[in-house]
Design a protein around this motif. Structure first.
Motif, PDB file in Angstrom:
ATOM      1  N   ARG A 179      26.950  -7.918  -3.120  1.00 27.86           N
ATOM      2  CA  ARG A 179      25.944  -7.355  -4.032  1.00 27.86           C
ATOM      3  C   ARG A 179      25.880  -5.831  -4.033  1.00 27.86           C
ATOM      4  O   ARG A 179      25.474  -5.230  -5.022  1.00 27.86           O
ATOM      5  CB  ARG A 179      24.570  -7.919  -3.710  1.00 27.86           C
ATOM      6  CG  ARG A 179      24.473  -9.410  -3.988  1.00 27.86           C
ATOM      7  CD  ARG A 179      23.088  -9.940  -3.644  1.00 27.86           C
ATOM      8  NE  ARG A 179      23.056 -11.382  -3.688  1.00 27.86           N
ATOM      9  CZ  ARG A 179      22.920 -12.100  -4.787  1.00 27.86           C
ATOM     10  NH1 ARG A 179      22.814 -11.492  -5.949  1.00 27.86           N
ATOM     11  NH2 ARG A 179      22.895 -13.413  -4.732  1.00 27.86           N
ATOM     12  N   ASN A 180      26.267  -5.191  -2.946  1.00 30.01           N
ATOM     13  CA  ASN A 180      26.205  -3.733  -2.867  1.00 30.01           C
ATOM     14  C   ASN A 180      27.432  -3.059  -3.462  1.00 30.01           C
ATOM     15  O   ASN A 180      27.542  -1.835  -3.415  1.00 30.01           O
ATOM     16  CB  ASN A 180      26.013  -3.281  -1.420  1.00 30.01           C
ATOM     17  CG  ASN A 180      24.658  -3.686  -0.894  1.00 30.01           C
ATOM     18  OD1 ASN A 180      23.697  -3.823  -1.662  1.00 30.01           O
ATOM     19  ND2 ASN A 180      24.559  -3.902   0.399  1.00 30.01           N
ATOM     20  N   SER A 181      28.342  -3.825  -4.016  1.00 29.25           N
ATOM     21  CA  SER A 181      29.560  -3.265  -4.596  1.00 29.25           C
ATOM     22  C   SER A 181      29.228  -2.301  -5.733  1.00 29.25           C
ATOM     23  O   SER A 181      28.353  -2.562  -6.557  1.00 29.25           O
ATOM     24  CB  SER A 181      30.448  -4.388  -5.124  1.00 29.25           C
ATOM     25  OG  SER A 181      31.504  -3.852  -5.890  1.00 29.25           O
ATOM     26  N   ASN A 182      29.937  -1.197  -5.771  1.00 31.82           N
ATOM     27  CA  ASN A 182      29.757  -0.238  -6.862  1.00 31.82           C
ATOM     28  C   ASN A 182      30.115  -0.847  -8.211  1.00 31.82           C
ATOM     29  O   ASN A 182      29.608  -0.412  -9.240  1.00 31.82           O
ATOM     30  CB  ASN A 182      30.590   1.026  -6.616  1.00 31.82           C
ATOM     31  CG  ASN A 182      29.975   1.887  -5.544  1.00 31.82           C
ATOM     32  OD1 ASN A 182      28.766   1.916  -5.367  1.00 31.82           O
ATOM     33  ND2 ASN A 182      30.816   2.597  -4.816  1.00 31.82           N
TER      34      ASN A 182
ATOM     35  N   GLY B 266      27.709  -0.603 -11.580  1.00 29.08           N
ATOM     36  CA  GLY B 266      28.113   0.035 -12.826  1.00 29.08           C
ATOM     37  C   GLY B 266      28.442  -0.923 -13.955  1.00 29.08           C
ATOM     38  O   GLY B 266      28.640  -0.504 -15.090  1.00 29.08           O
ATOM     39  N   HIS B 267      28.502  -2.212 -13.658  1.00 24.49           N
ATOM     40  CA  HIS B 267      28.948  -3.197 -14.669  1.00 24.49           C
ATOM     41  C   HIS B 267      27.978  -4.361 -14.733  1.00 24.49           C
ATOM     42  O   HIS B 267      28.288  -5.435 -14.231  1.00 24.49           O
ATOM     43  CB  HIS B 267      30.347  -3.693 -14.319  1.00 24.49           C
ATOM     44  CG  HIS B 267      31.055  -4.384 -15.438  1.00 24.49           C
ATOM     45  ND1 HIS B 267      31.057  -5.756 -15.587  1.00 24.49           N
ATOM     46  CD2 HIS B 267      31.799  -3.907 -16.452  1.00 24.49           C
ATOM     47  CE1 HIS B 267      31.790  -6.087 -16.635  1.00 24.49           C
ATOM     48  NE2 HIS B 267      32.246  -4.989 -17.174  1.00 24.49           N
TER      49      HIS B 267
ATOM     50  N   THR C   1      30.179 -10.028 -13.264  1.00 28.33           N
ATOM     51  CA  THR C   1      31.483  -9.903 -12.625  1.00 28.33           C
ATOM     52  C   THR C   1      32.528  -9.640 -13.699  1.00 28.33           C
ATOM     53  O   THR C   1      32.690 -10.453 -14.616  1.00 28.33           O
ATOM     54  CB  THR C   1      31.825 -11.195 -11.866  1.00 28.33           C
ATOM     55  OG1 THR C   1      30.748 -11.496 -10.967  1.00 28.33           O
ATOM     56  CG2 THR C   1      33.119 -11.057 -11.095  1.00 28.33           C
ATOM     57  N   PRO C   2      33.228  -8.512 -13.618  1.00 30.20           N
ATOM     58  CA  PRO C   2      34.240  -8.215 -14.628  1.00 30.20           C
ATOM     59  C   PRO C   2      35.365  -9.251 -14.616  1.00 30.20           C
ATOM     60  O   PRO C   2      35.797  -9.707 -13.553  1.00 30.20           O
ATOM     61  CB  PRO C   2      34.773  -6.840 -14.211  1.00 30.20           C
ATOM     62  CG  PRO C   2      33.694  -6.253 -13.361  1.00 30.20           C
ATOM     63  CD  PRO C   2      33.065  -7.418 -12.659  1.00 30.20           C
TER      64      PRO C   2
END
Length: 128
Positions: free
Chosen positions: A32-35, A39-40, A47-48
């Motif tokens: 969850r803390n992913s950049n 940003g997305h 999730t891209p």
């Protein structure tokens, strides 16, 4: 970027070799803390799709013991957006038969994505 280090955490994974090729099943959790999630998109993270593809290639690489790279996207159907909450407890099921990889992301009755990819052994010279 390593998707399985930055965005998606594999909680459990199992694989087996069958007559139809290598079969992999993994239970997922979000990082969850992913950049990427920041940003997305801000306040409504998803999730891209490219990260979902990357996770398939990385998981098949781990299961096969060979570093694989994406050679071609044959077909992808994104059927539902996959938020970090959706990733939590979702299943990634994939098969590898020769250079053909198929994968499905699901959680309960919801199918998030189905894909058919061509992968090949990683060759550093391919990046030049």
């Amino acid at each position: 970027m390593k998707v399985l280090e930055e965005i998606i955490n594999v909680q459990r994974a199992a694989w087996e070799n069958t007559d139809a090729g290598l079969r992999v099943a993994a239970t997922l959790a979000p990082r969850r803390n992913s950049n990427v999630y920041k940003g997305h998109f801000p306040d409504k993270p998803i999730t891209p799709g490219v990260c979902m593809i990357g996770a398939v290639v990385e998981l098949l690489s781990q299961a096969s013991g060979n570093t694989l790279q994406l050679a071609k996207v044959n077909n992808i159907k994104y059927l539902s957006m996959m938020s970090p909450d959706d990733v939590d407890g979702a299943t990634l099921a994939a098969t590898l038969n020769g250079e053909t990889a198929t994968a499905t992301y699901t959680k309960g009755d919801t199918i998030y994505a189905k894909m058919k990819l061509t992968v090949q052994p990683f060759h550093e010279t391919a990046l030049l």
